[in-house]
Design a protein around this motif. Structure first.
Motif, mmCIF file in Angstrom:
data_model
loop_
_atom_site.group_PDB
_atom_site.id
_atom_site.type_symbol
_atom_site.label_atom_id
_atom_site.label_comp_id
_atom_site.label_asym_id
_atom_site.label_seq_id
_atom_site.Cartn_x
_atom_site.Cartn_y
_atom_site.Cartn_z
ATOM 1 N N LEU A 184 0.811 -1.252 0.006
ATOM 2 C CA LEU A 184 0.114 0.062 0.065
ATOM 3 C C LEU A 184 0.802 1.186 -0.129
ATOM 4 O O LEU A 184 0.710 2.126 -0.838
ATOM 5 N N LYS A 185 1.947 1.373 0.815
ATOM 6 C CA LYS A 185 2.893 2.448 0.853
ATOM 7 C C LYS A 185 3.521 2.608 -0.410
ATOM 8 O O LYS A 185 3.637 3.900 -1.080
ATOM 9 N N SER A 186 3.867 1.505 -1.174
ATOM 10 C CA SER A 186 4.522 1.601 -2.456
ATOM 11 C C SER A 186 3.741 2.200 -3.321
ATOM 12 O O SER A 186 3.933 3.325 -4.142
ATOM 13 N N VAL A 187 2.324 1.939 -3.204
ATOM 14 C CA VAL A 187 1.493 2.439 -4.462
ATOM 15 C C VAL A 187 1.109 3.984 -4.052
ATOM 16 O O VAL A 187 0.992 4.712 -5.155
ATOM 17 N N THR A 188 0.844 4.255 -3.219
ATOM 18 C CA THR A 188 0.097 5.435 -2.495
ATOM 19 C C THR A 188 1.251 6.510 -2.330
ATOM 20 O O THR A 188 0.987 7.520 -2.620
ATOM 21 N N LEU A 189 2.513 6.275 -2.015
ATOM 22 C CA LEU A 189 3.524 7.254 -1.588
ATOM 23 C C LEU A 189 4.825 7.292 -2.583
ATOM 24 O O LEU A 189 5.258 8.253 -2.452
ATOM 25 N N GLU A 190 5.035 6.071 -3.259
ATOM 26 C CA GLU A 190 6.364 5.888 -3.744
ATOM 27 C C GLU A 190 5.956 5.628 -5.491
ATOM 28 O O GLU A 190 6.857 5.551 -6.083
ATOM 29 N N GLY A 191 4.732 5.632 -5.802
ATOM 30 C CA GLY A 191 4.556 5.495 -7.445
ATOM 31 C C GLY A 191 4.826 3.942 -7.698
ATOM 32 O O GLY A 191 5.213 3.975 -8.978
ATOM 33 N N GLY A 192 4.852 3.002 -6.900
ATOM 34 C CA GLY A 192 5.117 1.853 -7.459
ATOM 35 C C GLY A 192 3.988 0.892 -7.747
ATOM 36 O O GLY A 192 2.899 1.333 -7.626
ATOM 37 N N GLN A 193 4.339 -0.333 -7.982
ATOM 38 C CA GLN A 193 3.098 -1.315 -8.275
ATOM 39 C C GLN A 193 2.008 -0.770 -9.219
ATOM 40 O O GLN A 193 0.792 -0.565 -9.033
ATOM 41 N N ASP A 194 2.589 -0.382 -10.393
ATOM 42 C CA ASP A 194 1.743 0.187 -11.436
ATOM 43 C C ASP A 194 0.516 -0.411 -11.873
ATOM 44 O O ASP A 194 -0.570 0.051 -12.300
ATOM 45 N N HIS A 195 0.836 -1.877 -11.713
ATOM 46 C CA HIS A 195 -0.631 -2.645 -12.130
ATOM 47 C C HIS A 195 -1.773 -2.510 -11.187
ATOM 48 O O HIS A 195 -2.938 -2.820 -11.703
ATOM 49 N N LEU A 196 -1.565 -2.211 -9.905
ATOM 50 C CA LEU A 196 -2.671 -1.943 -9.037
ATOM 51 C C LEU A 196 -3.185 -0.688 -9.546
ATOM 52 O O LEU A 196 -4.467 -0.463 -9.300
ATOM 53 N N THR A 197 -2.378 0.283 -9.793
ATOM 54 C CA THR A 197 -2.814 1.726 -9.914
ATOM 55 C C THR A 197 -3.942 1.831 -11.373
ATOM 56 O O THR A 197 -4.845 2.307 -11.411
ATOM 57 N N THR A 198 -3.220 1.126 -12.506
ATOM 58 C CA THR A 198 -3.872 1.327 -13.793
ATOM 59 C C THR A 198 -5.334 0.533 -13.686
ATOM 60 O O THR A 198 -6.315 0.884 -14.296
ATOM 61 N N ARG A 199 -5.197 -0.416 -12.920
ATOM 62 C CA ARG A 199 -6.374 -1.490 -12.734
ATOM 63 C C ARG A 199 -7.690 -0.782 -12.260
ATOM 64 O O ARG A 199 -8.991 -1.222 -12.465
ATOM 65 N N GLY A 200 -7.603 0.317 -11.361
ATOM 66 C CA GLY A 200 -8.372 1.052 -10.657
ATOM 67 C C GLY A 200 -8.643 2.440 -11.110
ATOM 68 O O GLY A 200 -9.075 3.105 -10.492
ATOM 69 N N ASP A 201 -7.868 2.769 -12.362
ATOM 70 C CA ASP A 201 -7.736 4.249 -12.513
ATOM 71 C C ASP A 201 -9.252 4.518 -13.585
ATOM 72 O O ASP A 201 -9.201 4.527 -14.567
ATOM 73 N N TYR A 202 -10.102 4.610 -12.557
ATOM 74 C CA TYR A 202 -11.585 5.162 -13.097
ATOM 75 C C TYR A 202 -11.409 6.135 -14.151
ATOM 76 O O TYR A 202 -12.200 5.894 -15.460
ATOM 77 N N PRO A 203 -11.038 7.281 -13.990
ATOM 78 C CA PRO A 203 -11.092 8.517 -14.954
ATOM 79 C C PRO A 203 -10.412 8.020 -16.338
ATOM 80 O O PRO A 203 -11.116 8.327 -17.408
ATOM 81 N N ALA A 204 -9.512 7.275 -16.375
ATOM 82 C CA ALA A 204 -8.780 6.877 -17.468
ATOM 83 C C ALA A 204 -9.664 5.830 -18.469
ATOM 84 O O ALA A 204 -9.847 5.638 -19.328
ATOM 85 N N ILE A 205 -9.989 4.714 -17.595
ATOM 86 C CA ILE A 205 -10.840 3.739 -18.069
ATOM 87 C C ILE A 205 -12.118 4.251 -18.612
ATOM 88 O O ILE A 205 -12.509 3.855 -19.685
ATOM 89 N N VAL A 206 -12.852 5.024 -17.648
ATOM 90 C CA VAL A 206 -14.189 5.416 -18.281
ATOM 91 C C VAL A 206 -13.955 5.982 -19.562
ATOM 92 O O VAL A 206 -14.738 5.854 -20.307
#
Length: 298
Positions: A184-206
């Protein structure tokens, strides 16, 4: 005979796609093959398809052992179900190896056994990451192709995805908690784990789905609302199938439980704040769970 509707459910990850697969798979008027996520279009879109094929082969080997054990135990029905999964994986491997030339073989796999069906479907959340051209190609595969995208409360979805990733790499309770926090820290604070971010990127996907798919062929739904009679009725109406009551208490692939502490919730809230704002502006009224978490975000 009228060809059944072809539905692609393209996500989001950890937003109820497994529950939807179970609901449709159990219906007599819908045909969904034994492999929930075909991963056909995202695999043929990659320069290297070997990792996905290797994963399928490993899964197939496991299923073969289970089938043999079932046969030995005299569990004929279970052995037959496992053989169906084995055959379906083999069909997918053959199709993806041909890349775009394998689309006819993929369609033969998807439509297998659908002579009297009203709907066939491929539920693969990874398809949300496909480019516009690939989505438009999928839309053109039948006279009646429809897309569904499920949205879950952003904090809940992210935390569920984080726990899924953490569970894959640790077996102990302490290790699971430590790993979940680190992811969670990697995703939210460090810009890591791109696959978690892009799978829930509602603005881009919609935005991408709206550009690729006509409005009358595209259905957005909140996971929290899907698990209600009105949500199921609306989905059935969109898909052109009759309403059949569902077990909305049924848990499918529920993640391992773990609570976020206040600091972690703050990380998640700050990270997902733009998603709450976008969905509210785009879709209007939000489910209670979204409103509750959004109040914390704000």
């Amino acid at each position: 005979m009228t060809q059944p509707t072809l539905m692609f459910c393209v996500g989001a990850t950890k937003a109820g796609t497994s529950w939807l697969y179970s609901y449709l798979h159990e219906r007599d008027d819908c045909v969904l093959q034994s492999v929930k996520e075909s991963h056909f279009f995202d695999t043929i879109s990659k320069p290297r398809m070997k990792p996905q094929i290797d994963q399928w082969k490993a899964q197939r080997d496991v299923l073969r052992k289970r089938r043999d054990n079932a046969k030995t135990a005299g569990e004929t029905s279970r052995a037959q179900r496992l053989q169906t999964q084995i055959d379906d994986i083999s069909s997918l491997i053959k199709a993806v190896r041909k890349r775009d030339e394998g689309i006819p073989a993929y369609l033969e796999y998807i439509y297998a056994g659908s002579d009297d069906a009203a709907l066939v479907a491929d539920i693969t959340p990874a398809y949300a990451l496909l480019d516009l051209e690939r989505l438009e190609q999928m839309l053109a595969l039948s006279e009646d192709t429809k897309f569904v995208f499920l949205m879950r409360d952003p904090v809940d979805r992210l935390w569920s995805h984080v726990r899924m990733v953490a569970k894959r790499t640790t077996d102990t309770p302490d290790g699971f908690a430590t790993k979940s926090r680190a992811v969670l820290k990697s995703v939210t604070l460090e810009g890591g784990q791109d696959h978690l971010t892009t799978r829930g990127d509602y603005p881009a996907i919609v935005a991408k789905l709206k550009n690729a798919v006509p409005k009358d062929k595209l259905h957005f739904e909140f996971f929290e609302r899907l698990l209600t009679e009105n949500g199921i009725r609306d989905l059935c109406d969109f898909l052109g199938i009759s309403y059949v009551p569902a077990n909305t208490d049924k848990k499918v692939h529920e993640g391992k439980s773990l609570k976020m502490d206040d600091e972690m919730r703050g990380w998640a809230a700050d990270f997902t704040a733009p998603h709450y704002a976008f969905v509210k502006e785009t879709f209007g009224a939000l489910p209670d769970r979204w409103q509750s978490n959004m109040a914390r975000v704000n």
